[in-house]
Design a protein around this motif. Structure first.
Motif, short mmCIF file in Angstrom:
data_model
loop_
_atom_site.label_atom_id
_atom_site.label_comp_id
_atom_site.label_asym_id
_atom_site.label_seq_id
_atom_site.Cartn_x
_atom_site.Cartn_y
_atom_site.Cartn_z
N ILE A 1 0.97 -1.13 -0.08
CA ILE A 1 -0.01 -0.16 0.12
C ILE A 1 0.76 1.35 -0.06
CG2 ILE A 1 -1.52 1.46 1.24
CD1 ILE A 1 -2.84 -1.28 2.29
N PRO B 1 -0.83 5.21 7.91
CA PRO B 1 -2.10 4.76 7.30
C PRO B 1 -1.89 3.34 6.47
CG PRO B 1 -1.92 6.85 7.00
CD PRO B 1 -0.51 6.82 7.52
N ALA C 1 -3.92 -0.08 7.57
CA ALA C 1 -4.71 -0.43 6.58
C ALA C 1 -4.37 -2.17 6.25
CB ALA C 1 -4.48 -0.04 4.96
N TRP D 1 -5.77 -3.81 9.16
CA TRP D 1 -7.20 -4.29 8.83
C TRP D 1 -7.48 -5.19 7.92
CZ3 TRP D 1 -10.76 -3.87 12.36
CH2 TRP D 1 -10.67 -2.87 13.33
#
Length: 229
Positions: free
Chosen positions: A153, A205, A209, A212
């Motif tokens: 990511i 972030p 992410a 999660w």
């Protein structure tokens, strides 16, 4: 729902609130305040540890020697059995939780030293929060997959920033130099204008992410397994 599962649910709620708050602060201001990171980290890890300890108490692991077939599974017949596939016995579960947090801190500290300015001190302190939860839910494979997803990511986000900056460099320089009188930010058009104010790659972030993704995937697979069974 047993004590172990209830404590685990509280830990995940604490992680959810802390991670969402930190992501919003990092994207908006580029900082991860200690007043959010430290209490969230301590509370989440404490609840995870208590959940593992409660799991050991319910199985009798802390007081009894293992039988020929190993420890009994306290999840049998539990309402949350399908959603909390905790390793048996509890000691490895506790070791993976704390080990995941420690490993995440170590990797973050190494990146902070190796890439000055690219990996902030706040990211180092936030990494154990994700690492502990990943170790608790998915063990060492969960930690590995979560950080791999975070790296992917972050890489995609970095490529987006590079492509936008190259596009801006080929465009009209004057259109990027104008600033909004209210915000002081440079004006532009499209998606690039909304991310132009970010002058660094925010890793937190991406880190959360990735965590999660593992948590949701684990819960979905457990639910599918329960439905199929």
């Amino acid at each position: 729902m047993g004590a172990s599962e209830g404590l685990a649910a509280l830990a995940l709620l604490c992680f959810a609130g802390t991670s969402i708050w930190l992501v919003s602060r990092d994207l908006r201001y580029g900082i991860l305040p200690n007043r959010i990171v430290i209490p969230g980290l301590v509370a989440t890890l404490a609840l995870l540890v208590l959940s593992a300890v409660a799991h050991g108490l319910s199985s009798g692991e802390w007081f009894q020697a293992p039988g020929p077939l190993g420890h009994p599974d306290p999840r049998a017949g539990s309402v949350g059995a399908a959603f909390w596939p905790a390793p048996i016995p509890a000691v490895p579960w506790l070791a993976e939780t704390l080990g995941g947090a420690a490993a995440a801190f170590g990797v973050g500290a190494a990146l902070w030293l190796a890439v000055p300015g690219g990996f902030g001190g706040g990211d180092v302190k936030a990494a154990p929060l994700a690492g502990g939860v990943l170790g608790f839910v998915g063990g060492w494979p969960g930690v590995l997959v979560g950080f791999l997803a975070a790296a992917i990511i972050a890489g995609l986000w970095g490529m987006l920033l590079v492509l936008y900056r190259r596009r801006g460099a080929r465009g009209d320089p004057g259109s990027r130099s104008r600033a909004s009188p209210r915000s002081g930010r440079r004006s532009g058009a499209g998606v690039g204008a909304r991310i132009e104010w970010i002058d660094r790659l925010p890793f937190a972030p991406a880190l959360f992410a990735g965590a999660w993704i593992v948590l949701v995937s684990d819960a979905a697979l457990a639910a599918l397994g329960a439905a199929a069974g």
